[in-house]
Enzyme design. Structure first.
Site, short mmCIF file in Angstrom:
data_model
loop_
_atom_site.label_atom_id
_atom_site.label_comp_id
_atom_site.label_asym_id
_atom_site.label_seq_id
_atom_site.Cartn_x
_atom_site.Cartn_y
_atom_site.Cartn_z
N GLU A 54 35.24 -31.33 105.59
CA GLU A 54 35.19 -32.72 106.02
C GLU A 54 33.85 -33.36 105.63
O GLU A 54 33.80 -34.50 105.14
CB GLU A 54 35.37 -32.83 107.54
CG GLU A 54 36.70 -32.25 108.04
CD GLU A 54 36.57 -30.81 108.51
OE1 GLU A 54 37.14 -30.49 109.56
OE2 GLU A 54 35.92 -30.01 107.81
N THR A 108 45.70 8.90 94.95
CA THR A 108 45.72 7.82 93.97
C THR A 108 44.50 7.89 93.07
O THR A 108 44.59 7.68 91.85
CB THR A 108 45.77 6.46 94.69
OG1 THR A 108 46.98 6.37 95.45
CG2 THR A 108 45.72 5.31 93.70
N LEU A 133 39.98 -0.56 90.84
CA LEU A 133 40.08 -1.26 92.12
C LEU A 133 39.23 -2.53 92.14
O LEU A 133 38.54 -2.83 93.12
CB LEU A 133 39.67 -0.33 93.27
CG LEU A 133 40.48 0.97 93.39
CD1 LEU A 133 39.99 1.80 94.57
CD2 LEU A 133 41.98 0.68 93.51
N ARG A 141 40.80 -8.54 88.40
CA ARG A 141 40.60 -8.99 87.02
C ARG A 141 41.61 -10.09 86.71
O ARG A 141 42.79 -9.83 86.46
CB ARG A 141 40.75 -7.80 86.06
CG ARG A 141 39.76 -6.69 86.35
CD ARG A 141 39.88 -5.49 85.41
NE ARG A 141 41.14 -4.78 85.53
CZ ARG A 141 41.41 -3.89 86.50
NH1 ARG A 141 40.52 -3.64 87.44
NH2 ARG A 141 42.58 -3.26 86.53
N GLU A 196 46.46 -0.23 99.00
CA GLU A 196 47.36 -0.16 97.84
C GLU A 196 48.01 1.21 97.67
O GLU A 196 48.69 1.45 96.69
CB GLU A 196 46.61 -0.55 96.57
CG GLU A 196 46.30 -2.02 96.49
CD GLU A 196 46.02 -2.51 95.08
OE1 GLU A 196 46.59 -1.94 94.12
OE2 GLU A 196 45.22 -3.44 94.92
N SER A 255 51.57 6.64 98.79
CA SER A 255 52.64 6.59 99.78
C SER A 255 52.27 7.34 101.05
O SER A 255 52.67 6.95 102.15
CB SER A 255 53.94 7.13 99.18
OG SER A 255 53.78 8.47 98.77
N SER A 256 51.49 8.43 100.93
CA SER A 256 51.09 9.18 102.13
C SER A 256 50.21 8.34 103.03
O SER A 256 50.37 8.32 104.25
CB SER A 256 50.36 10.47 101.74
OG SER A 256 51.21 11.35 101.05
#
Length: 387
Positions: A56, A201, A209, A212, A303, A306-307
């Protein structure tokens, strides 16, 4: 007579301005503002960075004069009414002489919510709130959660096939989703102040990580590596996140079972280590959340793998989910699922998403929303695995 379509149109302009602060305003919200005279934008502003003027005030400064009679100020968030580092926006609005204010989302802080309405109305200003409120709230997912819960927004990203698989039985996963969907992930990386992955991972993919995006400088959030056993510390080939130019932004999250020698090695490289108390080699997500509060980190984008994401679900620590789906299916019961570890006997016991948003990304599809847990969550303890 109030023109609802006109109000919504100018609020969309304010939203566009707010998004220019994408990922740059933490722990503050993104906010955009426009001043309208006779149906035309005459000044605009957005909050660019914590500690800098609010939207503002920037708009009033850009105008360089008093608003004309009949002018309207549109702002995506209820103006602040407290005297912080930059002063109350309600004071600036009153001092400007403007007589009509339209805002989108209410202040999520219940102690301040609605204060602007009463302050400005007492000053003779017409106040209209709630215009495109859902869209205005959505751009500040992280801020809203941080303010209302005093806790970081723990969000997860999943990229799966139509049958919910994240990799083939051999582990092949590049690429399930299209380049357009993967670029969208980088956009969300740029929003969140931190990103997190598991040790598996890092060992398998050796990811950077970083965010980009075309036309922008590579940007690195805090990078959390969940590694309860410190198996990512390798004498022969250390992962990129421990050696690149952004290594000071890397934080390894481990337990007291990780080994002091490995911790000293990480510290010698300039990599920070968070030790979360645990009775085993699994990092406690709850303890990690507490550490984020202590270090004023308002949001973390998980990200995988899965575990780790399954651990978020099993411990009821996942607040939000970004679920990318590709038009591919494996039809193989031994292919890797994105989530696991629960025993769900009835649909009523399933997890659900609330405040759902959808987006088409070429041939892929993004569904995102807040995670709602059932009253009882049945965890299969035998399913636990270590990242």
């Amino acid at each position: 007579m109030i023109d609802k379509a006109q109000d919504e149109g100018f609020m969309r302009k304010a939203l566009e301005l707010a998004l220019k602060g994408w990922g740059r305003t933490h722990p503050n919200p993104m906010v955009g503002a426009v001043i309208i005279e006779q149906g035309k934008v005459v000044a605009e502003g957005f909050h660019a960075k914590d500690g800098e003027p609010h939207a503002e005030k920037i708009a009033f400064t850009a105008l360089r004069r008093k608003p004309k009679a009949g002018a309207t100020l549109y702002v995506t968030l209820e103006p602040c009414s407290t005297h912080g580092r930059t002063g109350a926006c309600t004071d600036a609005i009153i001092a400007s002489g403007i007589k009509r204010l339209v805002y989108g989302a209410k202040d999520p802080n219940t102690e301040h919510q609605g204060n602007a309405d009463s302050i400005l109305q007492k000053a003779g200003i017409t106040v209209i709130g709630g215009v495109l409120s859902s869209d205005c709230e959505d751009i500040n997912l992280i801020f809203n959660h941080w303010i209302t819960k005093n806790s970081p927004l723990i969000a997860a990203k999943a990229a799966v096939t139509l049958d919910g698989r994240t990799a083939t039985r051999s582990g092949d996963s590049k690429w399930i989703t299209s380049e357009r969907a993967r670029l969208d992930v980088h956009r969300w990386r740029r929003l969140f102040p931190a990103i997190a992955v598991g040790a598996g991972t890092v060992v398998k993919d050796n990811p950077k990580l970083t965010a980009r995006l075309a036309g922008e400088e590579e940007w690195c959030p805090y990078r959390f590596i969940f590694d309860g056993r410190l198996r990512t510390v390798n004498d022969r080939a250390m992962p990129t996140v421990y050696t690149d130019e952004f290594k000071s932004k890397t934080i390894v999250v481990t337990t007291q079972h990780g080994g002091l020698g490995y911790i000293r090695k990480l510290n010698s490289l300039g990599v920070d280590v968070w030790i979360c108390p645990s009775s085993n080699q699994r990092v406690s997500i709850k303890e990690f959340r507490n550490k984020c509060v202590e270090n004023k980190i308002p949001g973390v984008f998980f990200e995988g793998g899965s575990s780790l994401l399954s651990e978020l679900v099993q411990s009821k620590q996942m607040d939000y989910l970004f679920h990318y789906v590709a038009p591919v299916f494996l039809a193989d019961e031994r292919a890797k699922a994105q989530f696991g570890g629960l025993r769900t006997d009835k649909i009523a016991e399933a997890l659900r998403l609330n405040d759902v948003r959808h987006e088409i990304l070429g041939e892929d599809f993004l569904m995102r929303g807040k995670v709602v847990y059932p009253s009882k969550l049945h965890v299969d303890e035998s399913s636990f695995s270590l990242e």
